[in-house]
Write a protein that holds these residues in place. Structure first.
Motif, PDB file in Angstrom:
ATOM      1  N   MET A 419       0.773  -1.251   0.347  1.00 45.66           N
ATOM      2  CA  MET A 419      -0.166  -0.275  -0.062  1.00 45.66           C
ATOM      3  C   MET A 419       0.538   0.951  -0.419  1.00 45.66           C
ATOM      4  SD  MET A 419      -2.936   1.486  -0.065  1.00 45.66           S
ATOM      5  CE  MET A 419      -4.399   0.331  -0.192  1.00 45.66           C
ATOM      6  N   CYS A 420       1.778   0.836   0.895  1.00 46.32           N
ATOM      7  CA  CYS A 420       3.156   2.481   0.992  1.00 46.32           C
ATOM      8  C   CYS A 420       3.728   2.744  -0.837  1.00 46.32           C
ATOM      9  CB  CYS A 420       3.837   2.105   1.441  1.00 46.32           C
ATOM     10  SG  CYS A 420       3.939   2.118   3.252  1.00 46.32           S
ATOM     11  N   GLY A 444      -2.903   7.800   8.139  1.00 48.34           N
ATOM     12  CA  GLY A 444      -4.745   8.273   7.269  1.00 48.34           C
ATOM     13  C   GLY A 444      -5.205   6.812   7.492  1.00 48.34           C
ATOM     14  N   VAL A 445      -4.702   6.482   6.173  1.00 44.12           N
ATOM     15  CA  VAL A 445      -5.066   5.064   5.680  1.00 44.12           C
ATOM     16  C   VAL A 445      -4.881   3.851   6.598  1.00 44.12           C
ATOM     17  CG1 VAL A 445      -5.226   5.959   3.180  1.00 44.12           C
ATOM     18  CG2 VAL A 445      -3.876   4.188   4.438  1.00 44.12           C
ATOM     19  N   GLY A 446      -4.732   3.928   7.661  1.00 41.38           N
ATOM     20  CA  GLY A 446      -4.174   2.495   8.526  1.00 41.38           C
ATOM     21  C   GLY A 446      -3.436   2.086   8.585  1.00 41.38           C
ATOM     22  N   LEU A 547     -14.679   6.062  -0.857  1.00 44.73           N
ATOM     23  CA  LEU A 547     -13.010   6.116  -1.060  1.00 44.73           C
ATOM     24  C   LEU A 547     -12.726   7.096   0.452  1.00 44.73           C
ATOM     25  CD1 LEU A 547     -11.313   8.005  -2.669  1.00 44.73           C
ATOM     26  CD2 LEU A 547     -13.292  10.171  -2.474  1.00 44.73           C
ATOM     27  N   LYS A 548     -11.166   6.165  -0.016  1.00 51.53           N
ATOM     28  CA  LYS A 548     -10.640   6.465   1.486  1.00 51.53           C
ATOM     29  C   LYS A 548      -9.515   8.210   1.657  1.00 51.53           C
ATOM     30  CE  LYS A 548     -10.985   1.514   2.580  1.00 51.53           C
ATOM     31  NZ  LYS A 548      -9.847   0.489   3.147  1.00 51.53           N
ATOM     32  N   THR A 549      -9.396   7.766   0.474  1.00 48.97           N
ATOM     33  CA  THR A 549      -8.236   8.895   0.001  1.00 48.97           C
ATOM     34  C   THR A 549      -8.116   9.897  -1.364  1.00 48.97           C
ATOM     35  OG1 THR A 549      -6.432   7.048   0.831  1.00 48.97           O
ATOM     36  CG2 THR A 549      -5.758   9.234  -0.310  1.00 48.97           C
ATOM     37  N   LEU A 550      -8.346  11.470  -1.212  1.00 47.57           N
ATOM     38  CA  LEU A 550      -8.804  12.506  -1.745  1.00 47.57           C
ATOM     39  C   LEU A 550      -7.481  13.342  -2.115  1.00 47.57           C
ATOM     40  CD1 LEU A 550     -10.727  13.340  -3.895  1.00 47.57           C
ATOM     41  CD2 LEU A 550     -11.503  14.536  -1.990  1.00 47.57           C
ATOM     42  N   LEU A 574     -14.363   8.490   3.900  1.00 53.28           N
ATOM     43  CA  LEU A 574     -13.417   9.017   3.687  1.00 53.28           C
ATOM     44  C   LEU A 574     -12.209   9.033   5.161  1.00 53.28           C
ATOM     45  CD1 LEU A 574     -11.463  10.779   1.194  1.00 53.28           C
ATOM     46  CD2 LEU A 574     -12.728  12.993   2.384  1.00 53.28           C
ATOM     47  N   GLN A 575     -10.905   8.895   4.300  1.00 53.81           N
ATOM     48  CA  GLN A 575      -9.791   8.846   5.753  1.00 53.81           C
ATOM     49  C   GLN A 575      -9.491   9.654   5.802  1.00 53.81           C
ATOM     50  OE1 GLN A 575      -8.572   4.799   5.695  1.00 53.81           O
ATOM     51  NE2 GLN A 575      -9.404   4.612   7.158  1.00 53.81           N
TER      52      GLN A 575
END
Length: 1194
Positions: A419-420, A444-446, A547-550, A574-575
């Motif tokens: 994910m990184c 933020g995305v955990g 959506l988690k990231t914007l 959203l996170q």
């Protein structure tokens, strides 16, 4: 025939001459014995012919049989034995040579005629001589084997490698070829597709051609190595047939076989992880010092784990190199055709990655102009990812690297690392991605949910990014705080996220909202970069259920992207929200309950305070140069907040942007119990609250009282504290002093020292300390009352002190017994400016603890008398102790210290072996820099590479004031370098002497002269009484001099002293060789009003490499080149110079540039300036080849 007649006559005579019978009999017997072989040529003719024919036929058949065996052996790639080859050559030769004899025999049989006796005799004799030779060949033709199997050389080294001759690959190749001569293990690493395998094959090819090794072997490990297959391949290269079947026993057999070879190069290609080569059977290191290993890997850490003694990174191609390779593989001509113009754009999309270049170019080979245009458009629209036929070969190795991230990690960690990687693909093409942004987004995305704190998560993400870097999936930049993703790798990441669980959408310079047939529900991350202020069809509300990231970014701070307040309402999951250059109302933020990271940079946000109400999950909040209404107490109610960053917009403005904190009680910051990272600019008025103490923080950038952060230093990578215009107690910062890394105090009053005023057991993690205008401070440390062993500043690396009116020294009360208390053992850089009460910087015992100091800069300290020395001047001559200090000092600069007398008073220079640069300017009272000591080789111990002196007193003297027998004096005396005892300054490369008004001679020409054989640059300026520059002996020693500049040295008459001006004591045995400056390239001489000529001229070129000569405003100069002895000019002599620039300006007395009767050819001259030379008789002209000529007629 003659013998036959003789015999007949002898026999007849025996019959008729009885009285002489005994004598005749003896003669006859001897004649028969002599003639018997020759009788055979007549009487055994048939037998001789038959024997010859039989033997020759047998040889012919035997040769055919041997030829057949040889052909069969060659078909089995056997090497034919040399004795077999030799036998075949001799057999062929005999058959050819006897063919004429066979033809003669066949003619006699055919025509059945009886030849004459003479012909019969001759043929019989030839056949009789050849038959035994043929028989011998037949006897030696019984070969058990005609050949043997050649050792395999490796197909990699036989075929063309397709090696790309780029700067990166050439550099890597050269490094490897040098390294394999001296080290045993070399690691070549680089991103997938960069050409590591091809380069390794080229190394093997070079090693074979240069015969550096007896054997060169290459095999591929791959992600899942087949050890059995590798063992058999290596064994085949060494003609080894295994006698056993297990992997371990085969390894032992191979080990023994390889040890029998003296020199071997083993190339291990595509190694994915640490591997024991012994398990294959490869001995190296102490087990076999002749076995060298070159391994290639896409993971740099593999090189480290394999203990590679040399690590080499292979980079991508430059733009020009990439185009040449692309053009070649695409079959394009080197012209300006329309196809090439489009193809160049396509090649540019490959971003210098060889694998991508070759793959795409081959796929498009033979395309029409329309085909090239279509391909180019697909790249621009990112639709090329749909064509796996084009990019399949590129995507496959990248997919392997991506999948490999899972190996060796638990399932949760492997997903986090992947994910990184995917998060990095959200950023713009070619962007240098700030690691701080990646960290806060990752949190933020955990990512790494099991990490106990935000600091541990930061470290985990940092480790993941480093692993991606070492795997070649991310690239380094010049800034340690950023990373970069190669465009082809970014395309690969977009290909991965085009389908599946994690779907990303990334758009650059969006002008119109995409018309999507499908809904946006599937996207988990969206990044829109450089958007115009008003995107066409930009929706007021979009349903992003997953959506988690914007990321939203406008074009600039002055062209903000306008976003509706309702746009965020349907983003329940959203996170992470990153806003830059955005104008919006945050009313819709009330519906973002899961938001953990909010990063706003250069934005205008309305209704910000009220929007904080429902952000109960917010952990990270950054407001950087962002205008909001006014922050309220809602901020301190964010109980989950762990990271708070508030950065002001303008340095001169009051704290308005980010929000005013004046109406907030700082004590309420302590209610943020989870806060561990804080970036804050506040004014000094807010410290009226006496009870306030900053909480303990793991990371912080805190500026109090006007010191603003510079954008490059904003990231929370080190604990920084800066305090300005502060007169209150510093107790509010006591929790920060425990772990601060960088501390700056400016105009802080009431503080007489740092230790113990701030505390005795604090500042242990401090690495940088800056003190500016703290007028009450007298010392850094005061240990008069401390008899303990507290160590102050144990990790301090950088110390800057400026404008401190009361400052008297670094440490007060220090004695040898206290040496451990103020041990600045890691200090590297010291800079002290404008401290007028400071008399001595380092006492001798203090200086001995400065083991790591490399840079020392001192200026405008009017009261300074000593840098390193005793407190009282008279102690210098009384105490004969030798103190070694500053062993790593490289750069010493001292400016405008009017009272300075000594740099290292009574301090041995044997500790200054690292000194490279010395510059001392405007120190008129200076009496001594270093006390010179000779080492056991009778050479001086001060070996600075660059020496610059300007307006100084005496430099380098062993005693004051008398000049002893063995000493050096450098300074503003009649002679700068006075040398007795053979001192050497062999490391000095640059010498700069300025404003030395008393200097008449630079160096005395003693028989044992001061040596400056490595001097490359000599600058002289405003040395009014200097009479000449070089003695003949000194001139002959300056073989490396490249640059010579002389300005305003009014008394100079000659550059090189004439032989007749040298004293007899110093001129004895000076040598008869002519003077030459073989490397002098640039000469500038200006405003030397008594100078009459520059260089003496002889048969050997004095300046063979001269490129630039500037001679200006020298009023008495008559000749540039002069002849010491008047020559007898027989004919005009032509000499060539490589001059590129020649300037002769304002020289009213100049008569000759070249001597009478000489003709100079200046074939390289590009710039010629001759002005203000009314008496010049030398003429300049240009020939048909555009060469400049100059000559002076007799």
């Amino acid at each position: 025939m003659f013998l036959f007649i003789l015999i007949r006559l002898s026999t007849k005579m025996a019959e008729y001459v009885a009285p002489v019978a005994p004598v005749v009999k003896i003669v006859a017997d001897q004649a028969k014995e002599y003639a018997s072989p020759y009788f055979g040529y007549f009487f055994s003719y048939e037998k001789i012919v038959q024997d010859f024919t039989n033997q020759r036929n047998a040889l012919k058949l035997r040769k055919q049989r041997v030829d057949t065996r040889v052909d069969e052996a060659k078909n089995q790639i056997e090497v034919i034995y040399e004795d077999v080859e030799d036998w075949l050559r001799r057999a062929e030769q005999e058959l050819e040579e006897t063919q004429n004899l066979q033809d003669e025999i066949d003619r006699v049989k055919c025509f059945k005629w009886c030849p004459k006796w003479g012909w019969r005799y001759g043929l019989s004799k030839k056949l009789a001589e050849k038959t035994p030779i043929i028989s011998k060949l037949l006897e030696t033709s019984d070969f058990a084997q005609v050949g043997y199997r050649r050792s395999l050389q490796g197909i990699e080294f036989i075929t063309s490698t397709g090696f790309t001759d780029s700067e990166s690959s050439k550099s890597a190749l050269n490094q490897i070829m040098e390294a394999i001569k001296v080290v045993n293990m070399i690691g070549l690493h680089g991103m997938p597709g960069v050409g590591k395998t091809t380069l390794a094959e080229e190394v093997g090819k070079h090693a074979r051609e240069q015969k550096l090794f007896d054997k060169v072997v290459m095999f591929t490990m791959s992600q899942n190595p087949d050890i059995n297959k590798i063992q058999h391949k290596v064994a085949a290269m060494f003609d080894l047939k295994f006698q056993t079947n297990t992997e371990e026993t085969r390894a032992e057999e191979l080990w023994v076989r390889l040890k029998a070879e003296k020199d071997i190069l083993i190339i291990v290609d595509d190694l994915w992880e640490e591997f024991k080569l012994e398990s294959i059977g490869i001995p190296f290191g102490d087990d076999h010092k002749g076995c060298k290993i070159l391994l290639t890997t896409r993971h740099q850490q593999v090189c480290t784990k394999m203990n590679c003694q040399k690590e080499i990174q292979l980079g991508i191609l430059t733009e020009d190199e990439a185009w040449v390779l692309f053009r070649d593989k695409a079959g394009l001509d080197d012209d300006c055709s329309p196809e090439n113009e489009v193809a160049k754009e396509v090649a540019g999309e490959c971003k210098g990655l060889p694998l991508a270049i070759v793959t795409v170019a081959k796929a498009l080979n033979g395309e029409s102009l329309d085909g090239w245009k279509a391909a180019n458009q697909r790249f621009k629209d990112s639709r090329h990812l749909d064509n796996e036929q084009v990019l399949g070969d590129v995507l496959r190795p990248l997919k392997l690297s991506y999948d490999y991230l899972k190996k060796g990690n638990n399932q949760m960690t492997e997903n986090d690392i992947q994910m990184c990687f995917l998060l990095c693909s959200l950023f713009p093409e070619d962007a240098e991605i700030r690691i701080e942004i990646l960290i806060v987004c990752g949190i933020g995305v955990g990512l790494f949910p099991n990490a106990s704190s935000i600091e541990v998560k930061r470290n985990e993400i940092g480790v993941a990014l480093k692993k991606l870097q070492k795997s070649g999936l991310l690239l380094e930049t010049d800034d340690a705080e950023t990373i970069r993703m190669h465009d082809v790798v970014r395309d690969f990441a977009h290909w991965l996220t085009s389908t599946g669980e994690n779907r990303f959408m990334v758009k650059d310079e969006l002008k119109e909202w995409p018309d999507m047939v499908e809904s946006f529900e599937g996207y988990t991350a969206i990044a829109l970069w450089y958007c115009s202020s008003n995107i066409k069809n930009f929706p007021d509300k979009v349903e992003f259920s997953k959506l988690k990231t914007l990321f939203l970014q406008g074009k600039s701070r002055w062209n903000l992207l306008v976003v509706s307040s309702t746009f965020f309402e349907e983003m329940k999951t959203l996170q992470v929200l990153y806003l830059q250059n955005v104008y919006s109302s945050l009313k819709g933020f009330n519906s973002l309950p899961n938001l953990k990271t909010l990063w706003c940079e250069c934005c205008i946000l309305e209704n910000f305070s009220s929007s904080l109400t429902n952000m109960r999950s917010l952990e990270i909040l950054a407001l950087i140069w962002t205008e909001i209404d006014e922050i309220s107490e809602e901020l301190v109610k964010l109980s989950t907040l762990k990271y708070l960053r508030l950065v002001d917009e303008e340095e001169e403005e009051e704290m308005k942007i980010p929000p005013k904190l004046d109406n907030i009680n700082l004590l309420e910051l302590n209610s943020l119990s989870r806060l561990s990272a804080l970036s804050l600019d506040i004014s000094t008025n807010q410290f009226s609250q006496e009870d306030f103490v900053f909480p303990k923080l793991q990371r912080y950038n805190i500026a109090v009282g006007g010191l603003k952060f510079i954008i490059e230093e904003e990231e929370l990578t080190i604990r920084r504290l800066r305090i300005e215009n502060f007169s209150s107690s510093l107790s509010a910062f006591k929790n920060l002093f425990c772990n601060v890394g960088e501390l700056k105090l400016k105009i802080v009053s009431g503080l007489k020292n740092i230790v113990p005023s701030i505390g005795k057991k604090v500042l242990n993690e401090l690495t940088s300390l800056e003190l500016d205008s703290c007028d009450d401070m007298e010392f850094l440390t005061d240990i008069t009352r401390d008899q303990g062993s507290t160590v102050a500043f144990p990790n301090l690396v950088k110390l800057n002190i400026k404008d401190m009116d009361s400052f008297k020294g670094l440490c007060y009360g220090l004695s040898p017994s206290h040496r451990a208390i103020a041990s600045f053992t890691k200090l590297k850089s010291v800079k002290i400016e404008s401290c007028n009460k400071l008399k001595t910087i380092f006492s001798p015992c203090f200086a001995q603890s400065l083991l790591c100091v490399e840079d020392l800069f001192i200026c405008h300290c009017d009261g300074l008398e000593q840098v390193i020395g005793f407190a009282q001047e008279e102690e210098i001559t009384k105490n004969d102790s030798r103190l070694c200090c500053c062993p790593k000092l490289r750069f010493l600069e001292i400016y405008d210290c009017k009272s300075l007398k000594y740099v290292c008073a009574n301090t041995s220079t044997q500790g200054l072996q690292s000194l490279e640069y010395v510059r001392i300017v405007f120190c008129p009272q200076l009496m001594q820099i270093f006390k010179m000591e000779q080492n056991e080789n009778e050479k001086d111990t001060v070996v600075s590479q660059d020496l610059s002196l300007s307006n100084v007193g005496i430099i380098w003297k062993s005693n004051v004031p008398a000049l002893n027998k063995d000493c050096i004096v450098v300074g503003n005396h009649e002679t700068v370098f006075q040398v007795q005892g053979g001192y050497s300054f062999s490391r000095i490369k640059e010498l700069d002497l300025r404003d030395l008004s008393e200097m008449r001679i630079i160096w005395n020409d003693f028989a044992r002269v001061v040596t400056l054989e490595n001097l490359t640059t000599l600058n002289l300026s405003n040395c009014k009484k200097l009479r000449y520059i070089f003695s003949p002996m000194m001139a002959r020693s300056l073989s490396h001099l490249v640059n010579l500049s002389i300005y305003e040295c009014e008394e100079i008459e000659r550059l090189i002293l004439a032989n007749d001006q040298i004293s007899s004591s110093s001129s004895s045995k000076v040598g008869l060789q002519p003077i030459s400056f073989p490397n002098l390239t640039n000469i500038t001489i200006s405003n030397c009003r008594n100078l009459k000529s520059l260089f003496s001229f002889g048969s050997v070129p004095i300046l063979p490499k001269l490129e630039c000569l500037r001679v200006q405003m020298n009023s008495k100069l008559e000749q540039v080149f002069e002849l010491e002895d008047e020559p007898k000019v027989v004919a005009e002599e032509e000499m060539k110079f490589e001059l590129e620039k020649l300037s002769l300006e304002e020289l009213p007395s100049l008569i000759h540039f070249c001597p009478n009767g000489y003709h100079f050819v200046l074939s390289a001259l590009e710039d010629l300036r001759v002005r203000g030379c009314p008496k010049l008789t030398t003429s300049f002209f240009i020939d048909s080849q555009e060469f400049v000529h100059c000559e002076t007629k007799v």
